[in-house]
Design a protein around this motif. Structure first.
Motif, PDB file in Angstrom:
ATOM      1  N   TYR A 156      36.794  17.787 -36.169  1.00  0.00           N
ATOM      2  CA  TYR A 156      36.246  16.441 -36.187  1.00  0.00           C
ATOM      3  C   TYR A 156      35.948  16.078 -37.640  1.00  0.00           C
ATOM      4  O   TYR A 156      35.283  16.840 -38.347  1.00  0.00           O
ATOM      5  N   ILE A 157      36.415  14.924 -38.097  1.00  0.00           N
ATOM      6  CA  ILE A 157      36.176  14.493 -39.474  1.00  0.00           C
ATOM      7  C   ILE A 157      35.272  13.269 -39.483  1.00  0.00           C
ATOM      8  O   ILE A 157      35.586  12.249 -38.849  1.00  0.00           O
ATOM      9  N   VAL A 158      34.153  13.377 -40.191  1.00  0.00           N
ATOM     10  CA  VAL A 158      33.252  12.241 -40.401  1.00  0.00           C
ATOM     11  C   VAL A 158      33.321  11.881 -41.878  1.00  0.00           C
ATOM     12  O   VAL A 158      32.952  12.683 -42.734  1.00  0.00           O
ATOM     13  N   MET A 159      33.799  10.686 -42.192  1.00  0.00           N
ATOM     14  CA  MET A 159      33.910  10.267 -43.584  1.00  0.00           C
ATOM     15  C   MET A 159      32.621   9.577 -44.027  1.00  0.00           C
ATOM     16  O   MET A 159      32.036   8.794 -43.284  1.00  0.00           O
ATOM     17  N   LEU A 160      32.180   9.909 -45.243  1.00  0.00           N
ATOM     18  CA  LEU A 160      30.968   9.329 -45.819  1.00  0.00           C
ATOM     19  C   LEU A 160      31.352   8.553 -47.066  1.00  0.00           C
ATOM     20  O   LEU A 160      32.091   9.062 -47.908  1.00  0.00           O
ATOM     21  N   THR A 161      30.846   7.325 -47.191  1.00  0.00           N
ATOM     22  CA  THR A 161      31.213   6.520 -48.347  1.00  0.00           C
ATOM     23  C   THR A 161      30.093   5.572 -48.742  1.00  0.00           C
ATOM     24  O   THR A 161      29.266   5.190 -47.913  1.00  0.00           O
ATOM     25  N   ALA A 162      30.070   5.203 -50.001  1.00  0.00           N
ATOM     26  CA  ALA A 162      29.102   4.228 -50.493  1.00  0.00           C
ATOM     27  C   ALA A 162      29.637   2.814 -50.342  1.00  0.00           C
ATOM     28  O   ALA A 162      28.937   1.844 -50.596  1.00  0.00           O
ATOM     29  N   ARG A 163      30.893   2.689 -49.924  1.00  0.00           N
ATOM     30  CA  ARG A 163      31.531   1.385 -49.795  1.00  0.00           C
ATOM     31  C   ARG A 163      31.559   0.957 -48.329  1.00  0.00           C
ATOM     32  O   ARG A 163      31.886   1.741 -47.460  1.00  0.00           O
ATOM     33  N   ASN A 164      31.234  -0.315 -48.092  1.00  0.00           N
ATOM     34  CA  ASN A 164      31.159  -0.811 -46.719  1.00  0.00           C
ATOM     35  C   ASN A 164      32.277  -1.798 -46.409  1.00  0.00           C
ATOM     36  O   ASN A 164      32.181  -2.577 -45.480  1.00  0.00           O
ATOM     37  N   ASP A 165      33.341  -1.799 -47.231  1.00  0.00           N
ATOM     38  CA  ASP A 165      34.454  -2.711 -47.000  1.00  0.00           C
ATOM     39  C   ASP A 165      35.227  -2.299 -45.752  1.00  0.00           C
ATOM     40  O   ASP A 165      35.441  -1.112 -45.496  1.00  0.00           O
TER      41      ASP A 165
ATOM     42  N   GLU B  74      26.554  15.123 -32.867  1.00  0.00           N
ATOM     43  CA  GLU B  74      26.245  15.596 -31.514  1.00  0.00           C
ATOM     44  C   GLU B  74      27.020  14.813 -30.468  1.00  0.00           C
ATOM     45  O   GLU B  74      27.439  15.368 -29.442  1.00  0.00           O
ATOM     46  N   ALA B  75      27.232  13.512 -30.715  1.00  0.00           N
ATOM     47  CA  ALA B  75      28.005  12.699 -29.780  1.00  0.00           C
ATOM     48  C   ALA B  75      29.445  13.187 -29.706  1.00  0.00           C
ATOM     49  O   ALA B  75      30.031  13.288 -28.618  1.00  0.00           O
ATOM     50  N   MET B  76      30.041  13.516 -30.861  1.00  0.00           N
ATOM     51  CA  MET B  76      31.411  14.018 -30.863  1.00  0.00           C
ATOM     52  C   MET B  76      31.524  15.344 -30.126  1.00  0.00           C
ATOM     53  O   MET B  76      32.488  15.594 -29.405  1.00  0.00           O
ATOM     54  N   LEU B  77      30.514  16.191 -30.286  1.00  0.00           N
ATOM     55  CA  LEU B  77      30.576  17.521 -29.673  1.00  0.00           C
ATOM     56  C   LEU B  77      30.364  17.482 -28.167  1.00  0.00           C
ATOM     57  O   LEU B  77      30.591  18.494 -27.491  1.00  0.00           O
ATOM     58  N   ARG B  78      29.916  16.343 -27.656  1.00  0.00           N
ATOM     59  CA  ARG B  78      29.801  16.230 -26.206  1.00  0.00           C
ATOM     60  C   ARG B  78      31.166  16.045 -25.562  1.00  0.00           C
ATOM     61  O   ARG B  78      31.313  16.174 -24.346  1.00  0.00           O
ATOM     62  N   ARG B  79      32.159  15.730 -26.388  1.00  0.00           N
ATOM     63  CA  ARG B  79      33.512  15.599 -25.881  1.00  0.00           C
ATOM     64  C   ARG B  79      34.176  16.972 -25.857  1.00  0.00           C
ATOM     65  O   ARG B  79      33.711  17.905 -26.499  1.00  0.00           O
ATOM     66  N   PRO B  80      35.283  17.129 -25.098  1.00  0.00           N
ATOM     67  CA  PRO B  80      35.959  18.435 -25.011  1.00  0.00           C
ATOM     68  C   PRO B  80      36.330  18.959 -26.384  1.00  0.00           C
ATOM     69  O   PRO B  80      36.745  18.206 -27.260  1.00  0.00           O
ATOM     70  N   ARG B  81      36.196  20.269 -26.571  1.00  0.00           N
ATOM     71  CA  ARG B  81      36.441  20.879 -27.877  1.00  0.00           C
ATOM     72  C   ARG B  81      37.805  21.526 -28.002  1.00  0.00           C
ATOM     73  O   ARG B  81      38.149  21.989 -29.073  1.00  0.00           O
ATOM     74  N   ALA B  82      38.554  21.619 -26.905  1.00  0.00           N
ATOM     75  CA  ALA B  82      39.854  22.275 -26.992  1.00  0.00           C
ATOM     76  C   ALA B  82      40.770  21.494 -27.904  1.00  0.00           C
ATOM     77  O   ALA B  82      40.757  20.272 -27.923  1.00  0.00           O
ATOM     78  N   ILE B  83      41.595  22.189 -28.692  1.00  0.00           N
ATOM     79  CA  ILE B  83      42.527  21.547 -29.603  1.00  0.00           C
ATOM     80  C   ILE B  83      43.648  20.890 -28.807  1.00  0.00           C
ATOM     81  O   ILE B  83      44.199  21.475 -27.891  1.00  0.00           O
ATOM     82  N   VAL B  84      43.969  19.651 -29.168  1.00  0.00           N
ATOM     83  CA  VAL B  84      45.018  18.928 -28.476  1.00  0.00           C
ATOM     84  C   VAL B  84      46.327  19.688 -28.578  1.00  0.00           C
ATOM     85  O   VAL B  84      46.748  20.093 -29.650  1.00  0.00           O
TER      86      VAL B  84
ATOM     87  N   ALA C   5      38.155  27.232 -40.109  1.00  0.00           N
ATOM     88  CA  ALA C   5      38.455  26.490 -38.881  1.00  0.00           C
ATOM     89  C   ALA C   5      37.207  25.852 -38.264  1.00  0.00           C
ATOM     90  O   ALA C   5      36.852  26.144 -37.122  1.00  0.00           O
ATOM     91  N   PRO C   6      36.526  24.965 -38.995  1.00  0.00           N
ATOM     92  CA  PRO C   6      35.280  24.381 -38.495  1.00  0.00           C
ATOM     93  C   PRO C   6      35.509  23.406 -37.352  1.00  0.00           C
ATOM     94  O   PRO C   6      36.591  22.818 -37.219  1.00  0.00           O
ATOM     95  N   ILE C   7      34.491  23.210 -36.539  1.00  0.00           N
ATOM     96  CA  ILE C   7      34.553  22.205 -35.487  1.00  0.00           C
ATOM     97  C   ILE C   7      34.289  20.822 -36.061  1.00  0.00           C
ATOM     98  O   ILE C   7      34.803  19.818 -35.568  1.00  0.00           O
TER      99      ILE C   7
ATOM    100  N   VAL D 175      30.644  26.245 -36.723  1.00  0.00           N
ATOM    101  CA  VAL D 175      30.969  26.195 -38.147  1.00  0.00           C
ATOM    102  C   VAL D 175      31.226  24.751 -38.577  1.00  0.00           C
ATOM    103  O   VAL D 175      31.884  23.988 -37.859  1.00  0.00           O
ATOM    104  N   ALA D 176      30.706  24.388 -39.750  1.00  0.00           N
ATOM    105  CA  ALA D 176      30.940  23.060 -40.315  1.00  0.00           C
ATOM    106  C   ALA D 176      31.305  23.201 -41.785  1.00  0.00           C
ATOM    107  O   ALA D 176      30.885  24.143 -42.454  1.00  0.00           O
ATOM    108  N   VAL D 177      32.105  22.267 -42.273  1.00  0.00           N
ATOM    109  CA  VAL D 177      32.453  22.208 -43.685  1.00  0.00           C
ATOM    110  C   VAL D 177      31.981  20.872 -44.251  1.00  0.00           C
ATOM    111  O   VAL D 177      32.195  19.821 -43.628  1.00  0.00           O
ATOM    112  N   VAL D 178      31.333  20.903 -45.400  1.00  0.00           N
ATOM    113  CA  VAL D 178      30.858  19.702 -46.077  1.00  0.00           C
ATOM    114  C   VAL D 178      31.633  19.562 -47.388  1.00  0.00           C
ATOM    115  O   VAL D 178      31.599  20.463 -48.227  1.00  0.00           O
TER     116      VAL D 178
END
Length: 255
Positions: free
Chosen positions: A77-86, A116-126, A48-50, A6-9
């Motif tokens: 896992y949170i991936v932030m997307l932005t138009a700003r490169n500061d 995909e790189a993030m998902l190669r790491r363990p998925r269990a919740i800390v 509860a997305p991964i 599951v993913a949330v956008v």
């Protein structure tokens, strides 16, 4: 539904929201999308997305505040997307609890590769031991086996298998990235972990000889170490656990 698919956008731009959703669907995720931070927070709470992708500039609460609120109850896992490169935006995003950061416009395959790189790491919740299959032998493992799985240093303990970190007997709340980073440092001990090495370890690309590491990736490691120190209550100038090797990387302090 399996939360690992599951993913949330969370994105206010309809075109980009559709693009990100398509990329994740093609990667095998069931995607739930929202146009505002508040709507996105409720989707994360409900499903509860991964993985969650999060736009920085949105109406109402921005991506930084949204990330903080999500991190208060979710280890997605949170991936932030932005138009700003500061650099300040990168710093603020990672301090808000993001695991990674992409600048628009980005290539769809780059987003997919990061996820995909993030998902190669363990998925269990800390802090939450993964469910175990019913064993044929005694339910309680030998005490010595449990103890051997802990890494310890100056009152700080990490159990990579159980995904638990403790400081002076009290459990510490860490993000997946912070936990993985701490585990790498604890495992290495006094050996210096170079920043590019830590980048590849967090991606699960340690054995890839031609993996690319950008300046942004190196800066992200610095921010994650800073966040980790803050949660441990450690001073960078007088560290109890993590020593900075200027211009190189990090290692544990001397025993």
């Amino acid at each position: 539904m399996d939360a690992s698919t599951v993913a949330v956008v969370i994105e206010d731009d309809e075109d980009i929201r559709g693009l990100v959703s398509t990329v994740l669907e093609q990667a095998g995720f069931t995607v739930h999308a929202a146009a505002t931070g508040l709507e996105g927070i409720e989707l994360v709470r409900a499903h509860a997305p991964i993985v969650t992708t999060l736009d920085v500039s949105m109406p109402g609460i921005d991506g930084f505040e949204t990330a903080k609120r999500i991190r208060a109850f979710s280890d997605t896992y949170i991936v932030m997307l932005t138009a700003r490169n500061d650099e300040i935006d990168t710093l603020q995003g990672l301090q808000s609890g993001a695991d990674d950061y992409l600048v628009k416009p980005f290539r769809p395959r780059e987003l997919r590769a990061r996820v995909e790189a993030m998902l190669r790491r363990p998925r269990a919740i800390v802090g939450t031991p993964p469910p175990a299959a019913a064993p044929a032998e005694p339910l309680v493992p030998p005490a010595e086996s449990v103890e051997q799985s802990w890494l310890s240093h100056h009152g700080l303990r990490v159990n990579p298998e159980m995904r638990v970190a403790e400081l002076d007997g009290a459990e510490i709340e860490l993000t997946r990235t912070e936990f993985d980073l701490l585990t790498e440092l604890m495992t290495a001990g006094r050996r210096v972990c170079r920043k590019p090495e830590l980048v590849l370890a967090l991606r699960g690309e340690t054995h890839m000889s031609e993996a690319y590491v950008s300046e942004h990736d190196l800066r992200a490691i610095e921010v994650h170490v800073g966040n980790l120190r803050r949660k441990l209550g450690e001073s960078a100038t007088a560290p109890r656990w993590i020593e900075t090797i200027r211009g190189v990387g990090y290692r544990l302090t001397a025993r």
